[in-house]
Motif scaffolding. Structure first.
Motif, PDB file in Angstrom:
ATOM      1  N   VAL A  66     -12.888 -11.834   3.767  1.00 34.65           N
ATOM      2  CA  VAL A  66     -11.648 -12.398   4.316  1.00 34.65           C
ATOM      3  C   VAL A  66     -11.459 -11.901   5.743  1.00 34.65           C
ATOM      4  O   VAL A  66     -12.107 -10.950   6.183  1.00 34.65           O
ATOM      5  N   ARG A  67     -10.535 -12.566   6.456  1.00 38.67           N
ATOM      6  CA  ARG A  67     -10.144 -12.140   7.789  1.00 38.67           C
ATOM      7  C   ARG A  67      -8.621 -12.134   7.882  1.00 38.67           C
ATOM      8  O   ARG A  67      -7.916 -12.577   6.957  1.00 38.67           O
ATOM      9  N   TYR A  68      -8.112 -11.667   9.005  1.00 43.37           N
ATOM     10  CA  TYR A  68      -6.663 -11.491   9.143  1.00 43.37           C
ATOM     11  C   TYR A  68      -5.887 -12.785   8.894  1.00 43.37           C
ATOM     12  O   TYR A  68      -4.833 -12.775   8.245  1.00 43.37           O
ATOM     13  N   LYS A  69      -6.421 -13.893   9.363  1.00 46.67           N
ATOM     14  CA  LYS A  69      -5.701 -15.173   9.206  1.00 46.67           C
ATOM     15  C   LYS A  69      -5.491 -15.526   7.736  1.00 46.67           C
ATOM     16  O   LYS A  69      -4.531 -16.218   7.381  1.00 46.67           O
ATOM     17  N   ASP A  70      -6.387 -15.059   6.867  1.00 39.77           N
ATOM     18  CA  ASP A  70      -6.253 -15.332   5.441  1.00 39.77           C
ATOM     19  C   ASP A  70      -5.104 -14.541   4.813  1.00 39.77           C
ATOM     20  O   ASP A  70      -4.496 -14.975   3.838  1.00 39.77           O
ATOM     21  N   ILE A  71      -4.827 -13.371   5.388  1.00 40.80           N
ATOM     22  CA  ILE A  71      -3.857 -12.455   4.785  1.00 40.80           C
ATOM     23  C   ILE A  71      -2.516 -12.485   5.502  1.00 40.80           C
ATOM     24  O   ILE A  71      -1.483 -12.130   4.926  1.00 40.80           O
ATOM     25  N   ALA A  72      -2.495 -12.914   6.761  1.00 37.42           N
ATOM     26  CA  ALA A  72      -1.262 -12.860   7.564  1.00 37.42           C
ATOM     27  C   ALA A  72      -0.062 -13.508   6.872  1.00 37.42           C
ATOM     28  O   ALA A  72       1.040 -12.924   6.868  1.00 37.42           O
ATOM     29  N   PRO A  73      -0.183 -14.709   6.274  1.00 37.80           N
ATOM     30  CA  PRO A  73       0.999 -15.298   5.613  1.00 37.80           C
ATOM     31  C   PRO A  73       1.520 -14.448   4.465  1.00 37.80           C
ATOM     32  O   PRO A  73       2.723 -14.453   4.173  1.00 37.80           O
ATOM     33  N   TRP A  74       0.622 -13.736   3.827  1.00 42.14           N
ATOM     34  CA  TRP A  74       1.020 -12.897   2.689  1.00 42.14           C
ATOM     35  C   TRP A  74       1.654 -11.600   3.165  1.00 42.14           C
ATOM     36  O   TRP A  74       2.566 -11.064   2.502  1.00 42.14           O
ATOM     37  N   TYR A  75       1.199 -11.077   4.303  1.00 40.04           N
ATOM     38  CA  TYR A  75       1.918  -9.960   4.940  1.00 40.04           C
ATOM     39  C   TYR A  75       3.353 -10.392   5.256  1.00 40.04           C
ATOM     40  O   TYR A  75       4.312  -9.639   5.025  1.00 40.04           O
ATOM     41  N   ASP A  76       3.497 -11.597   5.811  1.00 39.04           N
ATOM     42  CA  ASP A  76       4.837 -12.115   6.129  1.00 39.04           C
ATOM     43  C   ASP A  76       5.719 -12.122   4.879  1.00 39.04           C
ATOM     44  O   ASP A  76       6.871 -11.672   4.907  1.00 39.04           O
ATOM     45  N   LYS A  77       5.179 -12.655   3.809  1.00 34.74           N
ATOM     46  CA  LYS A  77       5.934 -12.781   2.560  1.00 34.74           C
ATOM     47  C   LYS A  77       6.361 -11.409   2.035  1.00 34.74           C
ATOM     48  O   LYS A  77       7.525 -11.203   1.652  1.00 34.74           O
ATOM     49  N   VAL A  78       5.423 -10.485   2.014  1.00 38.33           N
ATOM     50  CA  VAL A  78       5.705  -9.165   1.456  1.00 38.33           C
ATOM     51  C   VAL A  78       6.721  -8.415   2.298  1.00 38.33           C
ATOM     52  O   VAL A  78       7.692  -7.845   1.777  1.00 38.33           O
ATOM     53  N   GLU A  79       6.525  -8.383   3.621  1.00 36.76           N
ATOM     54  CA  GLU A  79       7.457  -7.650   4.490  1.00 36.76           C
ATOM     55  C   GLU A  79       8.874  -8.201   4.375  1.00 36.76           C
ATOM     56  O   GLU A  79       9.843  -7.437   4.307  1.00 36.76           O
ATOM     57  N   ALA A  80       9.000  -9.519   4.367  1.00 39.45           N
ATOM     58  CA  ALA A  80      10.323 -10.128   4.284  1.00 39.45           C
ATOM     59  C   ALA A  80      11.009  -9.788   2.970  1.00 39.45           C
ATOM     60  O   ALA A  80      12.239  -9.703   2.907  1.00 39.45           O
ATOM     61  N   TYR A  81      10.213  -9.580   1.932  1.00 37.23           N
ATOM     62  CA  TYR A  81      10.784  -9.320   0.609  1.00 37.23           C
ATOM     63  C   TYR A  81      11.140  -7.848   0.394  1.00 37.23           C
ATOM     64  O   TYR A  81      12.185  -7.528  -0.167  1.00 37.23           O
ATOM     65  N   ILE A  82      10.265  -6.947   0.845  1.00 36.60           N
ATOM     66  CA  ILE A  82      10.489  -5.525   0.527  1.00 36.60           C
ATOM     67  C   ILE A  82      11.391  -4.843   1.544  1.00 36.60           C
ATOM     68  O   ILE A  82      12.077  -3.874   1.213  1.00 36.60           O
ATOM     69  N   GLY A  83      11.398  -5.320   2.806  1.00 33.58           N
ATOM     70  CA  GLY A  83      12.161  -4.661   3.857  1.00 33.58           C
ATOM     71  C   GLY A  83      11.369  -3.542   4.504  1.00 33.58           C
ATOM     72  O   GLY A  83      11.209  -2.465   3.923  1.00 33.58           O
ATOM     73  N   VAL A  84      10.828  -3.787   5.701  1.00 32.08           N
ATOM     74  CA  VAL A  84      10.059  -2.787   6.445  1.00 32.08           C
ATOM     75  C   VAL A  84      10.710  -2.600   7.806  1.00 32.08           C
ATOM     76  O   VAL A  84      10.845  -3.561   8.571  1.00 32.08           O
ATOM     77  N   SER A  85      11.138  -1.393   8.109  1.00 37.20           N
ATOM     78  CA  SER A  85      11.732  -1.126   9.416  1.00 37.20           C
ATOM     79  C   SER A  85      10.633  -0.795  10.419  1.00 37.20           C
ATOM     80  O   SER A  85       9.664  -0.118  10.083  1.00 37.20           O
ATOM     81  N   GLY A  86      10.791  -1.298  11.639  1.00 39.13           N
ATOM     82  CA  GLY A  86       9.755  -1.025  12.623  1.00 39.13           C
ATOM     83  C   GLY A  86       9.971  -1.790  13.906  1.00 39.13           C
ATOM     84  O   GLY A  86      10.963  -2.509  14.077  1.00 39.13           O
ATOM     85  N   GLU A  87       9.021  -1.640  14.804  1.00 43.09           N
ATOM     86  CA  GLU A  87       9.102  -2.197  16.156  1.00 43.09           C
ATOM     87  C   GLU A  87       7.847  -3.012  16.429  1.00 43.09           C
ATOM     88  O   GLU A  87       6.720  -2.520  16.244  1.00 43.09           O
ATOM     89  N   ASN A  88       8.004  -4.242  16.885  1.00 43.67           N
ATOM     90  CA  ASN A  88       6.857  -5.053  17.290  1.00 43.67           C
ATOM     91  C   ASN A  88       6.337  -4.573  18.638  1.00 43.67           C
ATOM     92  O   ASN A  88       7.105  -4.377  19.575  1.00 43.67           O
ATOM     93  N   LEU A  89       5.021  -4.381  18.716  1.00 44.15           N
ATOM     94  CA  LEU A  89       4.422  -3.757  19.892  1.00 44.15           C
ATOM     95  C   LEU A  89       3.421  -4.644  20.619  1.00 44.15           C
ATOM     96  O   LEU A  89       3.013  -4.325  21.734  1.00 44.15           O
ATOM     97  N   GLY A  90       2.956  -5.720  19.987  1.00 42.71           N
ATOM     98  CA  GLY A  90       1.968  -6.579  20.619  1.00 42.71           C
ATOM     99  C   GLY A  90       0.596  -5.954  20.749  1.00 42.71           C
ATOM    100  O   GLY A  90      -0.149  -6.280  21.676  1.00 42.71           O
ATOM    101  N   LEU A  91       0.233  -5.082  19.814  1.00 43.45           N
ATOM    102  CA  LEU A  91      -1.060  -4.403  19.868  1.00 43.45           C
ATOM    103  C   LEU A  91      -2.081  -5.132  18.992  1.00 43.45           C
ATOM    104  O   LEU A  91      -1.795  -5.432  17.836  1.00 43.45           O
ATOM    105  N   PRO A  92      -3.281  -5.395  19.514  1.00 43.66           N
ATOM    106  CA  PRO A  92      -4.286  -6.089  18.690  1.00 43.66           C
ATOM    107  C   PRO A  92      -4.728  -5.274  17.480  1.00 43.66           C
ATOM    108  O   PRO A  92      -5.093  -5.840  16.450  1.00 43.66           O
ATOM    109  N   GLN A  93      -4.705  -3.944  17.590  1.00 44.96           N
ATOM    110  CA  GLN A  93      -5.155  -3.104  16.476  1.00 44.96           C
ATOM    111  C   GLN A  93      -4.072  -2.874  15.423  1.00 44.96           C
ATOM    112  O   GLN A  93      -4.354  -2.336  14.346  1.00 44.96           O
TER     113      GLN A  93
END
Length: 572
Positions: A150-177
Motif C-alpha cells: 500500500v501507499r499513503y493515498k490508500d490510507i489517507a481517507p482512513w486516517y481522516d475518518k479515524v482522526e475525526a472520530y477519536i479526536g486528535v489535538s495537534g498542529e498542521n505543519l506541511g511537512l512531507p515526512q
C-alpha cells in the motif's frame, strides 16, 4: 458498556473479533455498523468505563506507601516493572501478573501486557501520527525486507475518518515526512517549550518543534461515545479517563458497536486456534478456553479479525495447525513470528534553563513537545552510518523536591520553600525506527505451557548496529539543540534497555505483495485464507519512527469495510 454479553451468546455469528483494544474496538465498530452480528472476544476480565477506574480520583497520599507496591506484590511483576512506571499502585491493575502469564527470553524482551476489556487502549501514550510515503516506500527504496503493498493515498481517507472520530489535538505543519491531519486545537506550549521551539527554528534547518499530536479532545465539539468531553488536564490518563477525553475503545468504539445491537461481548475468553475447512479453504470460527473455568468452546463465523496484539495474534495463527498448514495458518512463507520491531528509546538529553522565573503554567498537560524526523530525508540530512530516522518527545517544567532538602530548612522556612516553584528544566528523548530483521523473532515452547495448557512465547530479538549507530546521533542531536536553546548543565543520557520497552511490538505477520515472502495481502487478509484479517501490530512491514496506534486504527477500519464488501459479493 452494558454487562449483557452472556445473555446474547450463541454459536454462530457473521464476524468474530479477537481483542478489544485499539484495533479490536475499531473492527467491532465498523463491522457492527455495517450490519454484521459480531462476537467480540477478550481474554481478560470485564472492565466498565468509569465504574472500574478505581484510582482515577485518588491523590498520592491516598495510597499506602505513597503508591509504592509492597515487596511481595512487586515480585509478581518483575518483567512488567521494566518500564519503570507500570507497577505503581495507581495503575498496576492494568498490567499482568508475570507469574500467571509467563514468557521466555533467549534475549531480553520487555513484553508489557494488559488483559482486560479495552486492552492497552486504556494505557497507551495517545501520541497519534500519520505515516507518509517516505515510510511506505522506504523498504523498496533501500532494499530492506519486502515492499509495502500500500501507499499513503490508500490510507489517507482512513486516517481522516479515524482522526475525526477519536479526536486528535495537534498542529498542521506541511511537512512531507509527517502529513497533516484533521485536528482538534493544539495543546499550548509553555513558555520554555515555546522558547526552545523558536531557538531550534533559528539554528537548525529542517527541524520543527511542535506540540505532541495526542488523542485528546480539546474543544467543545461533540464526539461519539460514552459522554466524551474535553480534556481536564489532570494527567492521570493511565488510570482510566472518566471524562472519555482521551480515546479508548472502552469509551468510544465499543459503545458505538454496542449501540447497533449487533455486538456480543464475551470477556474471559482465551482464543487459541482458528478452525479451518480444507474444502472451502476458509476459516470457520475459533476455539476458546474460558479464563476462569477452563471450559472449552467453539464459535463459528463467516469472517475472523485478529486484533489481540502482535505477539498474541501471531501466536494464535501459529497454533492453528492443520494438514494444509502444518506450521501454522497462513505460514507458507515461514514469516510468522519473524521481523519483530519496536521503537528504541530512552536516549536524548536534558538541561536547566535560567529565566522565566515569573512564569508558570496551569493544569497538568498530558503531552509535551514533539520534534518530527529530520534525518535521511535527502540532501544534507542524509547519514552514511544508519538508515531511517527518529523523532523526539519531551517537555519543560518547574520544580524539584531535592532543592527543598538541600536547604535543610525547618518550620516556616521549609513551608515557604515548598510553596516556591523550582527552576525550569527541559528534556527530550528520541523514538527511533527499528529495521525488520528476519531473525528477530519469537517461537512457541510446547514444553513450557501456561495454566491453560497453551505453549508459552520465547523471544529472541535485539537491537542491531543500525539502531545503535542511530542512538549516537539521537543523543548528540538532542545535546546540540538544548545548548543552542540556551540551556545549561546539559546532560546526555542513553539507556538502551531492550526491544519491547517502547510497547510498540510490530511485524510478526507482515503484509506484502508476494505470498512467498509475507503473510498478509494489502487488505490485511491472509494470502491463503481470505476470510481471516489481522489488523494489530502484526501486519506492519516496517516500523517508521512514529507511534503506530493511529495507523493500526486506519488499517483496521479499511480492512473491516473491505471484509463487509467481500461478504456482500460472496467472495468470503
Amino acid at each position: 458498556m452494558g454487562k449483557f454479553y452472556y445473555n446474547e451468546e450463541q454459536e454462530s455469528y457473521d464476524a468474530i473479533v479477537v481483542g478489544t483494544g485499539i484495533s479490536g474496538g475499531w473492527a467491532a465498530k465498523e463491522l457492527c455498523e455495517n450490519g454484521l452480528k459480531t462476537l467480540v472476544l477478550e481474554r481478560g476480565r470485564m472492565v466498565t468505563h468509569r465504574e472500574d477506574y478505581e484510582t482515577a480520583d485518588k491523590d498520592e497520599w491516598d495510597f499506602p506507601l505513597r503508591g509504592e507496591l509492597p515487596y511481595e506484590e512487586k515480585q509478581k511483576q518483575l518483567k512488567q516493572a521494566r518500564t519503570g512506571y507500570t507497577t505503581r499502585a495507581q495503575h498496576n491493575m492494568w498490567f499482568v501478573n508475570d507469574l500467571e502469564h509467563p514468557y521466555n527470553e533467549t534475549k531480553r524482551f520487555d513484553w508489557m501486557r494488559g488483559y482486560h476489556v479495552g486492552g492497552r487502549s486504556l494505557q497507551w501514550g495517545r501520541h497519534s501520527y500519520r505515516w507518509s510515503d517516505i515510510d511506505f516506500n522506504a523498504n523498496a527504496n533501500e532494499g530492506v525486507a519486502v515492499d509495502w503493498p500500500v501507499r499513503y493515498k490508500d490510507i489517507a481517507p482512513w486516517y481522516d475518518k479515524v482522526e475525526a472520530y477519536i479526536g486528535v489535538s495537534g498542529e498542521n505543519l506541511g511537512l512531507p515526512q509527517l502529513p497533516d491531519g484533521q485536528f482538534e486545537p493544539m495543546m499550548e506550549l509553555n513558555c520554555v517549550e515555546q522558547h526552545v521551539r523558536e531557538k531550534v527554528a533559528e539554528n537548525f534547518d529542517g527541524r520543527v518543534v511542535t506540540a505532541g499530536r495526542v488523542a485528546h479532545i480539546t474543544s467543545d465539539k461533540k464526539f461519539e461515545g460514552d459522554g466524551r468531553v474535553r480534556c481536564q488536564y489532570r494527567n492521570r490518563c493511565i488510570r482510566g479517563c472518566p471524562f472519555g477525553a482521551y480515546f479508548s475503545s472502552l469509551s468510544s468504539t465499543l459503545p458505538a458497536a454496542e449501540a447497533t445491537g449487533n455486538m456480543t461481548l464475551r470477556p474471559d475468553s482465551i482464543v487459541h486456534e482458528i478452525m479451518y475447512d480444507a474444502d472451502t479453504k476458509k476459516a470457520t470460527g475459533v476455539k476458546v478456553i474460558d479464563r476462569v473455568t477452563k471450559e472449552t468452546f467453539e464459535f463459528k463465523a463467516k469472517v475472523v479479525f485478529l486484533c489481540a496484539s502482535a505477539i498474541a495474534s501471531t501466536s494464535i495463527l501459529m497454533q492453528s495447525k492443520s494438514d494444509r498448514f502444518p506450521n501454522g495458518m497462513g505460514n507458507d512463507s515461514d514469516q510468522l513470528g519473524r521481523n519483530i520491531m519496536d521503537h528504541h528509546l530512552k536516549v536524548g538529553a536534558e538541561g536547566k534553563f535560567d529565566g522565566f522565573e515569573d512564569k508558570y503554567y496551569k493544569g497538568r498537560k498530558p503531552n509535551g513537545i514533539y520534534i518530527p524526523r529530520f534525518r535521511n530525508l535527502g540532501g544534507s540530512s542524509d547519514r552514511a552510518d544508519y538508515k531511517r530516522g527518529f523523532g523526539y518527545q519531551g517537555g519543560a517544567g518547574r520544580g524539584n523536591w531535592q532543592e527543598t532538602i538541600a536547604e535543610l530548612s525547618h518550620g516556616k522556612a521549609l513551608k515557604d520553600a515548598l510553596l516556591k516553584p523550582g527552576g525550569w528544566s527541559f528534556g527530550m528523548g528520541g523514538f527511533g525506527e527499528v529495521l525488520p530483521y528476519q531473525d528477530n523473532r519469537f517461537t512457541l515452547d510446547y514444553d513450557q505451557k501456561d495454566q491453560w495448557g497453551l505453549p508459552t512465547v520465547t523471544f529472541d530479538a535485539e537491537l542491531r548496529e543500525n539502531e545503535l549507530n542511530m542512538r549516537k546521533d539521537m543523543m548528540q542531536s538532542a545535546v546540540d539543540m538544548l545548548k543552542k536553546a540556551g540551556l545549561r548543565d546539559v546532560k546526555p543520557f542513553d539507556s538502551p534497555g531492550a526491544l519491547g520497552l517502547g510497547i510498540h511490538e510490530m511485524g510478526t505477520a507482515r503484509m506484502g505483495r508476494d505470498r512467498k515472502t509475507s503473510v498478509l495481502n494489502g487488505n490485511n487478509a491472509l494470502h491463503d485464507v481470505p476470510n481471516v484479517y489481522v489488523t494489530d501490530g502484526s501486519f506492519m512491514t516496517s516500523a517508521s519512527c512514529v507511534n503506530p496506534s493511529l495507523t493500526y486504527m486506519a488499517f483496521t477500519a479499511r480492512a473491516a469495510n473491505h471484509a463487509v464488501s467481500e461478504l456482500k459479493k460472496g467472495n468470503i
